[in-house]
Enzyme design. Structure first.
Site, PDB file in Angstrom:
ATOM      1  N   GLU A 292       0.612  -0.683  -0.244  1.00  0.00           N
ATOM      2  CA  GLU A 292      -0.044   0.324   0.098  1.00  0.00           C
ATOM      3  C   GLU A 292       0.810   0.925  -0.219  1.00  0.00           C
ATOM      4  O   GLU A 292       2.069   1.039   0.786  1.00  0.00           O
ATOM      5  CB  GLU A 292      -1.053  -0.015   1.358  1.00  0.00           C
ATOM      6  CG  GLU A 292      -1.718   0.992   1.660  1.00  0.00           C
ATOM      7  CD  GLU A 292      -2.758   1.599   2.896  1.00  0.00           C
ATOM      8  OE1 GLU A 292      -3.137   2.266   3.077  1.00  0.00           O
ATOM      9  OE2 GLU A 292      -2.159   0.892   3.555  1.00  0.00           O
ATOM     10  N   LYS A 359      -9.515   2.585  -2.254  1.00  0.00           N
ATOM     11  CA  LYS A 359     -10.472   2.390  -1.680  1.00  0.00           C
ATOM     12  C   LYS A 359     -11.616   2.601  -0.656  1.00  0.00           C
ATOM     13  O   LYS A 359     -11.568   3.496  -1.272  1.00  0.00           O
ATOM     14  CB  LYS A 359      -8.536   2.395  -0.962  1.00  0.00           C
ATOM     15  CG  LYS A 359      -9.490   1.726   0.672  1.00  0.00           C
ATOM     16  CD  LYS A 359      -8.773   1.860   2.032  1.00  0.00           C
ATOM     17  CE  LYS A 359      -8.687   1.633   3.593  1.00  0.00           C
ATOM     18  NZ  LYS A 359      -7.118   2.054   3.529  1.00  0.00           N
ATOM     19  N   CYS A 413      -6.106  -2.136   3.240  1.00  0.00           N
ATOM     20  CA  CYS A 413      -5.232  -2.101   4.245  1.00  0.00           C
ATOM     21  C   CYS A 413      -6.824  -2.047   5.427  1.00  0.00           C
ATOM     22  O   CYS A 413      -6.821  -3.790   5.483  1.00  0.00           O
ATOM     23  CB  CYS A 413      -4.933  -0.341   4.807  1.00  0.00           C
ATOM     24  SG  CYS A 413      -4.549  -0.146   6.589  1.00  0.00           S
TER      25      CYS A 413
END
Length: 539
Positions: A292, A359, A413
């Site tokens: 990430e 995301k 994440c």
């Protein structure tokens, strides 16, 4: 001291000593979670919770809900979350001059808020309380229900729900393929609560057999899980050959301009390193994977960086990497709110970005600031310095399968902690890709807990998992959660890996929480009917 004496003390305690004891018991119960995995402490803690609730004074009016039963659950939950989430405080030290003042909010304020869900669980359970064994079903059902709601309310934070005390053990983890982690929360709470009946069963009642039945059921779950866990290794699929890169960049360097070239060079250098004389290098790789936010810049706006990536990649090799990207359309970059996404980019051997995933679940105060206009006036800002504020990606429903890649379920994440709420891409995915940066919490138990949550998602979905983290834990699991490849934490390194084909859809991936809803609803309804029958019979 005999168990009956301990039970009597819990029942008769009141005032501050009651809540101090509950805080300590909740804190010890949290040690059943990964990485400590002391499961008996959780069961003992829940048994004690039953005894404390047995001693709650009769209330009327609004105090039926917000009386001692509420505060008993809150004190237990406060201890549980203070210990299990204490590692969140590490993030406040990264830019200590800006955020250290907020440390008490992180390590005490957040646990105090999350404990409210346990408080409502015990308060509602006590509305159904009785002297009989059915009270343990009420307790297990309502705490499991409110812990489930914790994953939804205010964007949700389903970290360390009680089911993870069971998934900490790989045999018991296998039941997540059927019930999901929230279904396992009910099982864990019920087993723990049943132990209270060993000491305080109603005279002449059969309740004293319930702990034996509960532990026997848990043993059967473990036995069936062992049979599933120890099946033969899965054959790797030939069309996916991975090269995983863990750069181990300290968080305080991630977005510092002076480290821009060093970080990028490190990524390029590690990617081309041969791990042994038999490693043919990138030429044998179909997918190179970086973690990430790998770049300390907007790579889509850096033609030279894309050109260097193109020169590195052999023909038909794809780079899958985390990166911040600014929103743009065919006319150029968008001026709308200076939108920045936390994304996964697919970059081909020509240096072209051919696909992206943005995301969808952002971390409050980490990636965006709730009530931004108000809180910025008070001097608050978010932790991540990559942008003024990240924006949430949109659910497109389209498969993420760039350049003939088997369909990916991309999770960035903490998106991976949302069991059963993984978006439309989960429906046809053949593997899970979880990119993360846990450097904020380096040296704490947080990265290990986060990694464990990801591993449980693989079991729930019946999909192989590829997890690539900046500082670790970087690993690959098969569809039943067995780790097949891993890189040591806090080490700059790379690993070669392959993945198997997915399993047939698991019960959980087909129905998500339908079984959970049925179990919780049936338990509460059965307790209600049993209490009504007892009341009618006794009067």
């Amino acid at each position: 001291m005999r168990l009956s004496a301990i039970a009597d003390w819990c029942v008769l305690s009141h005032g501050p000593k009651r809540y101090i004891a509950l805080f300590i018991i909740g804190a010890l119960a949290a040690l059943a979670l990964p990485p400590f995995k002391v499961l008996p402490l959780f069961f003992i803690g829940i048994a004690a919770l039953v005894w404390f609730l047995d001693g709650v004074e009769t209330q009327s009016g609004w105090r039926k809900l917000f009386g001692p039963a509420f505060w008993i659950g809150w004190a237990f939950g406060f201890g549980y979350f203070t210990v299990s989430l204490h590692w969140l405080g590490a993030a406040f030290f990264v830019d200590g001059d800006l955020f250290l003042w907020a440390l008490p909010i992180g390590i005490l304020g957040l646990p105090a808020f999350l404990a409210i869900f346990w408080a409502f669980g015990t308060a509602f359970a006590h509305l159904f309380w009785s002297d009989y064994a059915q009270r343990i079903f009420a307790l297990a059902a309502f705490i499991a229900l409110f812990e489930f709601l914790r994953g939804i309310v205010l964007t949700g934070l389903p970290f360390n729900v009680p089911g993870y005390v069971l998934t900490a053990h790989p045999y018991l983890m296998q039941s997540a393929a059927y019930l999901g982690v929230h279904g396992l929360s009910f099982i864990a709470l019920l087993v723990g609560a049943s132990l209270a009946l060993w000491v305080t069963p109603l005279a002449g009642d059969r309740a004293k057999y319930l702990p034996v039945i509960a532990l026997l059921g848990l043993g059967i779950m473990a036995g069936l899980g062992a049979w599933r866990y120890h099946q033969a290794p899965f054959e790797p699929r030939p069309d996916v050959r991975l090269r995983l890169v863990q750069p181990n960049i300290p968080q305080n360097q991630k977005w510092d301009p002076q480290y821009k070239d060093a970080i990028f060079n490190s990524l390029l250098g590690l990617s081309q390193t041969r791990i042994d004389p038999n490693d043919p290098g990138l030429i044998s790789t179909t997918h190179l994977i970086w973690p990430e936010s790998a770049f300390p810049f907007y790579v889509a706006e850096e033609p030279e960086a894309l050109a260097r990536i193109a020169r590195m990649l052999p023909q038909d090799t794809l780079l899958l990497t985390g990166a911040a990207r600014r929103n743009y359309d065919l006319g150029g970059f968008s001026d709308q709110n200076n939108e920045v996404f936390n994304s996964i980019l697919a970059i081909n051997d020509q240096g072209e970005i051919i696909a992206s995933y943005d995301k969808r679940r952002l971390v409050p105060f980490g990636e965006y600031l709730p009530l931004k206009s108000l809180l910025t006036q008070l001097g608050l800002r978010k932790f991540v310095a990559a942008a003024d504020s990240f924006v949430k990606g949109k659910e497109t429903g389209l498969a993420f399968a760039p350049q003939n890649t088997p369909a990916i379920l991309p999770l960035i994440c903490y998106e991976v902690i949302f069991s059963g709420a993984l978006g439309q891409k989960a429906e046809n995915a053949e593997w899970i890709l979880n990119l993360t940066n846990d450097a904020w919490f380096q040296g704490t138990i947080g990265p290990a807990q986060h990694a464990h949550h990801a591993r449980v998602r693989a079991v729930e979905q019946g999909l192989p998992l590829v997890r690539v983290a900046n500082t670790g834990h970087t690993f690959v699991t098969d569809p039943i959660g067995r780790i097949t490849t891993q890189i040591p934490v806090d080490t700059p390194d790379l690993a070669l890996a392959q993945i198997p084909y997915p399993l047939e859809k698991t019960i959980f991936s087909q129905y998500t929480y339908l079984l959970f809803y049925l179990i919780i609803g049936a338990s509460i309804f059965a307790v209600f009917l049993r209490n009504r029958w007892r009341h009618t019979w006794e009067t």
